[in-house]
Scaffold this active site. Structure first.
Site, PDB file in Angstrom:
ATOM      1  CG  ASN A  18      -1.752   1.219   1.405  1.00  0.00           C
ATOM      2  OD1 ASN A  18      -1.922   1.968   0.453  1.00  0.00           O
ATOM      3  ND2 ASN A  18      -2.460   1.479   2.651  1.00  0.00           N
ATOM      4  CD1 TRP A  19       4.218   1.275  -2.426  1.00  0.00           C
ATOM      5  CD2 TRP A  19       3.567   1.854  -4.489  1.00  0.00           C
ATOM      6  NE1 TRP A  19       5.181   0.560  -3.131  1.00  0.00           N
ATOM      7  CE2 TRP A  19       4.781   0.832  -4.371  1.00  0.00           C
ATOM      8  CE3 TRP A  19       3.456   2.288  -5.908  1.00  0.00           C
ATOM      9  CZ2 TRP A  19       5.475   0.332  -5.610  1.00  0.00           C
ATOM     10  CZ3 TRP A  19       4.166   1.753  -6.869  1.00  0.00           C
ATOM     11  CH2 TRP A  19       5.068   0.921  -6.947  1.00  0.00           C
ATOM     12  CE  LYS A  20      -0.411   3.455   4.512  1.00  0.00           C
ATOM     13  NZ  LYS A  20      -0.215   3.833   5.992  1.00  0.00           N
ATOM     14  CG  HIS A 103      -5.734   2.360   4.895  1.00  0.00           C
ATOM     15  ND1 HIS A 103      -5.546   3.389   5.898  1.00  0.00           N
ATOM     16  CD2 HIS A 103      -4.958   1.546   4.850  1.00  0.00           C
ATOM     17  CE1 HIS A 103      -4.414   3.079   6.425  1.00  0.00           C
ATOM     18  NE2 HIS A 103      -3.899   2.017   5.943  1.00  0.00           N
ATOM     19  CD  GLU A 105      -2.979   5.781   6.372  1.00  0.00           C
ATOM     20  OE1 GLU A 105      -2.947   5.971   5.260  1.00  0.00           O
ATOM     21  OE2 GLU A 105      -1.905   5.262   6.983  1.00  0.00           O
ATOM     22  CD  GLU A 175      -3.896  -2.167   7.220  1.00  0.00           C
ATOM     23  OE1 GLU A 175      -2.756  -2.330   6.886  1.00  0.00           O
ATOM     24  OE2 GLU A 175      -4.210  -1.106   6.944  1.00  0.00           O
ATOM     25  N   GLY A 181       2.049   2.287  10.803  1.00  0.00           N
ATOM     26  CA  GLY A 181       3.278   3.070  10.891  1.00  0.00           C
ATOM     27  C   GLY A 181       3.790   3.705  12.191  1.00  0.00           C
ATOM     28  CB  SER A 216       4.441  -1.787  12.311  1.00  0.00           C
ATOM     29  OG  SER A 216       4.064  -0.387  12.585  1.00  0.00           O
ATOM     30  N   GLY A 237       2.759  -0.957   4.263  1.00  0.00           N
ATOM     31  CA  GLY A 237       2.719   0.308   3.897  1.00  0.00           C
ATOM     32  C   GLY A 237       4.278   0.789   4.017  1.00  0.00           C
TER      33      GLY A 237
HETATM   34  P1  PGA Z   1       2.333   0.166   7.692  1.00  0.00           P
HETATM   35  O1  PGA Z   1       0.965   0.787   7.099  1.00  0.00           O
HETATM   36  O2  PGA Z   1       3.018  -0.888   7.378  1.00  0.00           O
HETATM   37  O3  PGA Z   1       3.417   1.608   7.414  1.00  0.00           O
HETATM   38  O4  PGA Z   1       2.230   0.387   9.101  1.00  0.00           O
HETATM   39  C1  PGA Z   1       0.299  -0.423   6.793  1.00  0.00           C
HETATM   40  C2  PGA Z   1      -1.004   0.016   6.119  1.00  0.00           C
HETATM   41  O5  PGA Z   1      -1.332   1.179   6.393  1.00  0.00           O
HETATM   42  O6  PGA Z   1      -1.800  -0.410   5.441  1.00  0.00           O
END
Ligand code: PGA
Length: 260
Positions: A18-20, A103, A105, A175, A181, A216, A237
């Site tokens: 997931n490159w966001k 997600h 976010e 998640e 993150g 993470s 991510g």
């Molecule tokens: P992260 O993000 O690996 O940086 O924790 C995962 C995600 O948001 O899908």
């Protein structure tokens, strides 16, 4: 545009980047050029959740390399007066085979509700895009021991809306919001509990779900996490932004998963 069959992946491992909101077209191309020679012995294809602007170019790269391409969001309508939004047929048109929906976010920063996310999942199903639905609790909810209730609420909203539209198979990413993150991942035991709860709920709605963990995931914890029984993959991510680090996660988790 070939559809992804989840049947073909029955015994597989789903490793999704997931490159966001990261990577220009050039950076996305460089990532693919760099990672592909490192993972050409993998038994399963990598999945790349790219920004909209890189989709066309990555679709072109699929003439040379094998990977599954997807987007990170879409609108629930199929077209219309929604300035700035993107629709499922547009994603299909530009080569997306899957879409990440719900997600945290988007839930938290863009106020997406369970009902809205459910409509998006239904639209993805109608449009032959594989939905990857993200679910998970906040730190506060975890402290209040609400994790399983939160998962139930998030999943039931989706199943109730999308099953009548033909939802039969999907990927679900567990998640925990506090793990995204932050460098803190959930314990294997907590993940196992969430997996079993998600499995039970899915079967109540006759949905065959493959469950991934996200939050993470990195080179240090990939081996231990990949040993969790019934876990089908990772949504990554930060550690998926750099080709060498994502390649290592792919190799470590494959060894562990296919060995156990
Ligand atoms: P992260 O993000 O690996 O940086 O924790 C995962 C995600 O948001 O899908």
């Amino acid at each position: 545009m070939a559809e992804v069959s989840l049947d073909m992946q029955e015994e597989s491992w789903f490793l999704v980047a997931n490159w966001k909101m990261n990577k220009t077209i050039r950076q996305a191309e460089e990532f693919v050029e760099r990672i592909m020679p490192q993972i050409n012995t993998l038994k399963y294809p990598l999945w790349i959740g790219a920004p909209f602007t890189a989709l066309h170019s990555l679709q072109e790269m699929k003439k040379k390399y094998t990977f599954i391409l997807g987007a990170q969001n879409m609108n629930d309508a199929s077209e219309g007066a929604f300035t700035g939004e993107i629709a499922a047929p547009m994603l299909r048109d530009v080569g997306a085979q899957f879409v990440i929906l719900g997600h945290s976010e988007r839930r938290l920063s863009f106020h997406e509700t369970d009902e809205y996310i459910a409509r998006k999942v239904a639209r993805a199903v109608m449009s032959q895009l594989v939905p990857i639905l993200c679910v998970g609790e906040t730190l506060e909810e975890k402290k209040e021991n609400q994790t399983l209730n939160v998962l139930k609420k998030q999943l039931e909203a989706v199943f109730e809306k999308a099953c009548p539209q033909g939802l039969k198979k999907m990927l679900i990413a567990y998640e925990p919001v506090w793990a995204i993150g932050t460098g803190l991942s959930a314990s294997n035991e907590d993940i196992e509990k969430a997996l079993s709860h998600i499995g039970t709920l899915s079967s109540q709605y006759n949905v065959e779900s493959k469950v991934l963990y996200g939050g993470s995931v990195g080179q240090k914890n990939a081996e231990s996490l990949a040993s969790i029984a019934h876990l089908n993959g990772f949504l990554v991510g930060t550690a998926a932004l750099e080709a060498d680090s994502f390649a290592k996660i792919a190799l470590i988790s494959e060894n562990r998963h296919f060995q156990s």
